[in-house]
Structure formats: C-alpha cells, structure tokens
Write a protein that holds these residues in place. Structure first.
Motif, PDB file in Angstrom:
ATOM      1  N   GLY A 126       0.627  -3.603  -2.204  1.00  0.00           N
ATOM      2  CA  GLY A 126      -0.376  -4.670  -2.125  1.00  0.00           C
ATOM      3  C   GLY A 126      -1.788  -4.112  -2.221  1.00  0.00           C
ATOM      4  O   GLY A 126      -1.991  -2.960  -2.622  1.00  0.00           O
ATOM      5  N   PRO A 127      -2.795  -4.922  -1.818  1.00  0.00           N
ATOM      6  CA  PRO A 127      -4.190  -4.543  -2.061  1.00  0.00           C
ATOM      7  C   PRO A 127      -4.779  -3.667  -0.957  1.00  0.00           C
ATOM      8  O   PRO A 127      -5.810  -3.985  -0.394  1.00  0.00           O
ATOM      9  CB  PRO A 127      -4.894  -5.908  -2.117  1.00  0.00           C
ATOM     10  CG  PRO A 127      -4.090  -6.755  -1.179  1.00  0.00           C
ATOM     11  CD  PRO A 127      -2.674  -6.262  -1.241  1.00  0.00           C
ATOM     12  N   GLU A 128      -4.125  -2.580  -0.603  1.00  0.00           N
ATOM     13  CA  GLU A 128      -4.669  -1.718   0.449  1.00  0.00           C
ATOM     14  C   GLU A 128      -4.522  -0.250   0.069  1.00  0.00           C
ATOM     15  O   GLU A 128      -3.672   0.095  -0.745  1.00  0.00           O
ATOM     16  CB  GLU A 128      -3.981  -2.000   1.796  1.00  0.00           C
ATOM     17  CG  GLU A 128      -2.463  -1.947   1.777  1.00  0.00           C
ATOM     18  CD  GLU A 128      -1.864  -2.345   3.141  1.00  0.00           C
ATOM     19  OE1 GLU A 128      -1.970  -1.544   4.071  1.00  0.00           O
ATOM     20  OE2 GLU A 128      -1.293  -3.447   3.239  1.00  0.00           O
ATOM     21  N   PRO A 129      -5.354   0.607   0.666  1.00  0.00           N
ATOM     22  CA  PRO A 129      -5.211   2.034   0.370  1.00  0.00           C
ATOM     23  C   PRO A 129      -3.870   2.546   0.896  1.00  0.00           C
ATOM     24  O   PRO A 129      -3.332   1.999   1.865  1.00  0.00           O
ATOM     25  CB  PRO A 129      -6.381   2.683   1.114  1.00  0.00           C
ATOM     26  CG  PRO A 129      -6.820   1.693   2.122  1.00  0.00           C
ATOM     27  CD  PRO A 129      -6.453   0.340   1.615  1.00  0.00           C
ATOM     28  N   PHE A 130      -3.353   3.570   0.259  1.00  0.00           N
ATOM     29  CA  PHE A 130      -2.026   4.079   0.633  1.00  0.00           C
ATOM     30  C   PHE A 130      -1.927   5.560   0.299  1.00  0.00           C
ATOM     31  O   PHE A 130      -2.754   6.100  -0.451  1.00  0.00           O
ATOM     32  CB  PHE A 130      -0.932   3.283  -0.114  1.00  0.00           C
ATOM     33  CG  PHE A 130      -0.959   3.447  -1.610  1.00  0.00           C
ATOM     34  CD1 PHE A 130      -1.917   2.784  -2.373  1.00  0.00           C
ATOM     35  CD2 PHE A 130      -0.051   4.268  -2.267  1.00  0.00           C
ATOM     36  CE1 PHE A 130      -1.959   2.939  -3.764  1.00  0.00           C
ATOM     37  CE2 PHE A 130      -0.077   4.422  -3.653  1.00  0.00           C
ATOM     38  CZ  PHE A 130      -1.039   3.753  -4.403  1.00  0.00           C
ATOM     39  N   ALA A 131      -0.909   6.194   0.864  1.00  0.00           N
ATOM     40  CA  ALA A 131      -0.685   7.618   0.587  1.00  0.00           C
ATOM     41  C   ALA A 131       0.450   7.770  -0.409  1.00  0.00           C
ATOM     42  O   ALA A 131       1.327   6.912  -0.502  1.00  0.00           O
ATOM     43  CB  ALA A 131      -0.335   8.345   1.883  1.00  0.00           C
ATOM     44  N   VAL A 132       0.428   8.856  -1.167  1.00  0.00           N
ATOM     45  CA  VAL A 132       1.578   9.253  -1.984  1.00  0.00           C
ATOM     46  C   VAL A 132       1.981  10.657  -1.536  1.00  0.00           C
ATOM     47  O   VAL A 132       1.120  11.541  -1.412  1.00  0.00           O
ATOM     48  CB  VAL A 132       1.251   9.249  -3.490  1.00  0.00           C
ATOM     49  CG1 VAL A 132       2.411   9.839  -4.295  1.00  0.00           C
ATOM     50  CG2 VAL A 132       0.954   7.832  -3.970  1.00  0.00           C
ATOM     51  N   VAL A 133       3.262  10.828  -1.271  1.00  0.00           N
ATOM     52  CA  VAL A 133       3.770  12.122  -0.800  1.00  0.00           C
ATOM     53  C   VAL A 133       4.868  12.595  -1.751  1.00  0.00           C
ATOM     54  O   VAL A 133       5.858  11.884  -1.956  1.00  0.00           O
ATOM     55  CB  VAL A 133       4.373  11.989   0.620  1.00  0.00           C
ATOM     56  CG1 VAL A 133       4.955  13.329   1.080  1.00  0.00           C
ATOM     57  CG2 VAL A 133       3.331  11.481   1.611  1.00  0.00           C
TER      58      VAL A 133
END
Ligand code: UTP
Length: 297
Positions: A126-133
């Motif tokens: 959705g429209p929020e910051p996120f992490a990629v691991v």
C-alpha cells in the motif's frame, strides 16, 4: 526535513529467485531455507525486521513455497510432541517463530527479476514506506542494519540503501552507486546522497567501490518506477534500474552500515557465515572451537 514519525511496519522478503549459485541444494527448496547453524536464512532476516520494529512480513515466494509457509506457521504436531516430552526450551523456540509476526505471502510465478518480485508486493504494502530484505545477505550487527536505515529514513523521509565497500573485480556482482558524502549527526563518510546507480557494471566502469547490499528502506513511489522500466541486466526487471528512475523525482540516500555482512547465497560465503555464527553461539562455540583447533590447518 526533521525527525518524522512515519512508522515503518512492513518488510518484503523476495524469496523467488532461482538460487543457481547454490545448486543442487536449491533445486527443490528456496535458498532462503538453507540453514545457518539451526535456523533458515530467512528467519535471521525476519528477526532483524522484528528487532527493527516491523510487524508485517510479506514473503514473495516461487518454488518451494510450502517449506517457507510451514516454517512460519503453527506446527501443532511438533508443539504437541515437544510438550509431551517436556522439551520446554525447544517448544518456546518453535512457538516464538509463529507468535512473533503477521506473515503474508504473494506469488511470483516466474523469476523475472528482483524489481519484478518487489512489485508483486504492491497491494500488500500500500501507500507507505517499507523495507526490502534479501535474506541471503545475513548481517551480524549490534544495531540491526534495518534499524540503521530506518534512523536515516526517519530523518530525511527518503529511500535509503545499505552500502558496502567492495574492492576489486567482485564489484561487478553488485549494483553500484555514484554518490557524494553527506555529514549527518557526526557520521562522516558513512552517509551518502546517491546521484546514479548501475547494476553489475564492468569493474572498469564502476562509478565507485560502494555496492548495494540486500537491505532497502523504500518509499512507495518505487512501485511506479518499477512499472515504468524495461528489463535490464540479464533480461530481468532490476530494482537498481527502478531506483535510478526514482532518482529523477526523489532523493535517495545510501548508508555504509555498521556490521558484518555475509553472502550466504554463495557457497564460500555460506561456509564462512556458518563457522562464525557457530563460534558465537553460547551452546556450541566452545566445543566447536576446540574441534576446529584439532584440524591443524
Ligand atoms: P539473486 O540475485 O541472489 O538471484 O537474488 P537468485 O536467482 O536468487 O540466485 P543466484 O544468483 O541464481 O544464485 C536476490 C534476491 O532476490 C530474489 C531472490 O530470491 C533473492 O532473495 N529474487 C530474485 C526474486 O524473488 N525473484 C527474482 O525474479 C529474482
């Protein structure tokens, strides 16, 4: 600018790659399920996300999906067996996995690249910051690497990539940045403002020795960038190319994080990580060290 309070709750774990460097182990299971001492690689990454305050784990799966789902699911049979045998410590460690988080899964049917895998998580993020691991990058750090990226993100409100110095021809295995140092909170030579990115450049054409490793803190505009780009290096939809597209409209920072990274998706890197993680273990380190000494290397 200034300290912002957007909470980053979600972490995306692409786990649908082919893992060709680790065949035949990765023929029927994803490399993210390879075991370092006694935990699969992906669990180290999930624990890092949890220790950085994230609660929603989104795993992008390909082949061998069931092994990952089963690992993070409740195993009634196993818990019952451990309970009746009075194995309390083991029971707690098994329960801790399924208790700690909310895990969702999305399928990447074909391994069309890391950018493509991340795009599969668009609806769930959705429209929020996120992490990629990328969980084949295992990081041993006092402050979790994701937390280090998060601290920068909270200050600048921008995407932040984890960087590592790579000298010599190995630089061609990575995405490489062209960047200028930014002084931040007494950190000098650690934080960079990125001006350009190149996926797997020839060593002679690498813009610096700063390589992108498998931890990203991204703002949601990245999805539009992934949708806008064409396949790049290796015919894959590359996350690096999408970041380059994002740079046209948003700033991106890079952080030389504190900690040690192991490339556990590579056989030698995996062996190094296994030895060092085993030596650090309270229950195994002593006897393992004694054993290694007998090898007369
Ligand atoms: P790698 O570049 O390590 O590729 O992917 P790979 O295919 O997994 O492994 P090798 O190089 O063939 O041995 C980096 C990360 O991106 C995921 C992988 O699972 C890994 O976590 N990935 C890559 C996907 O989820 N989908 C893809 O199409 C490509």
């Amino acid at each position: 600018m200034g300290v912002m309070n957007t909470k980053v709750r979600k972490a995306v774990f692409p786990a649908a790659g082919l893992g060709t460097r680790f065949l035949p182990a990765t023929k029927a299971q994803p490399k993210e399920m390879l075991t370092l001492v006694d935990k699969p690689l992906i669990q180290y990454g999930v624990e890092e996300a949890i220790h950085s305050g994230m609660t929603n784990i989104i795993i992008v799966t390909g082949r061998g999906k069931t092994a990952i789902e089963d690992h993070f699911d409740v195993s009634f049979e196993l818990e019952h067996l451990l309970e009746t045998r009075g194995k309390r410590d083991l029971l707690a460690s098994v329960r801790a996995i399924s208790d700690m988080i909310d895990v969702s899964y999305v399928r990447q049917k074909e391994a069309l690249g890391l950018g493509h895998a991340v795009l599969r998580a668009k609806e769930l993020v959705g429209p929020e910051p996120f992490a990629v691991v990328l969980s084949d990058d295992v990081i041993d750090a006092e402050i979790p690497c994701l937390q280090q990226l998060l601290d920068i993100h909270n200050f600048y409100g921008a995407s932040v990539l984890a960087l590592m110095e790579v000298n010599g021809p190995e630089i061609s295995n990575y995405g490489v940045v062209d960047a200028d140092p930014v002084s931040h909170n007494g950190l000098s030579g650690k934080l960079f403002r990125i001006h350009n990115l190149v996926e797997k450049p020839k060593a002679s054409e690498a813009p610096s020795n700063l390589a992108i490793i498998g931890r990203y803190l991204l703002t949601p505009e990245i999805f539009r960038s992934i949708e806008s780009i064409e396949p790049g290096s290796g015919g894959e939809i590359q996350l690096t190319d999408a970041l380059k597209h994002l740079l046209r409209s948003r700033p991106i920072y890079g952080l030389k994080f504190e900690g040690r990274r192991y490339d556990a998706g590579d056989k030698l890197g995996f062996l190094k990580a296994t030895v060092e993680f085993a030596l650090k273990r309270h229950d195994l380190g002593g006897p393992f060290r004694e054993y290694l000494k007998t090898l007369n290397l």
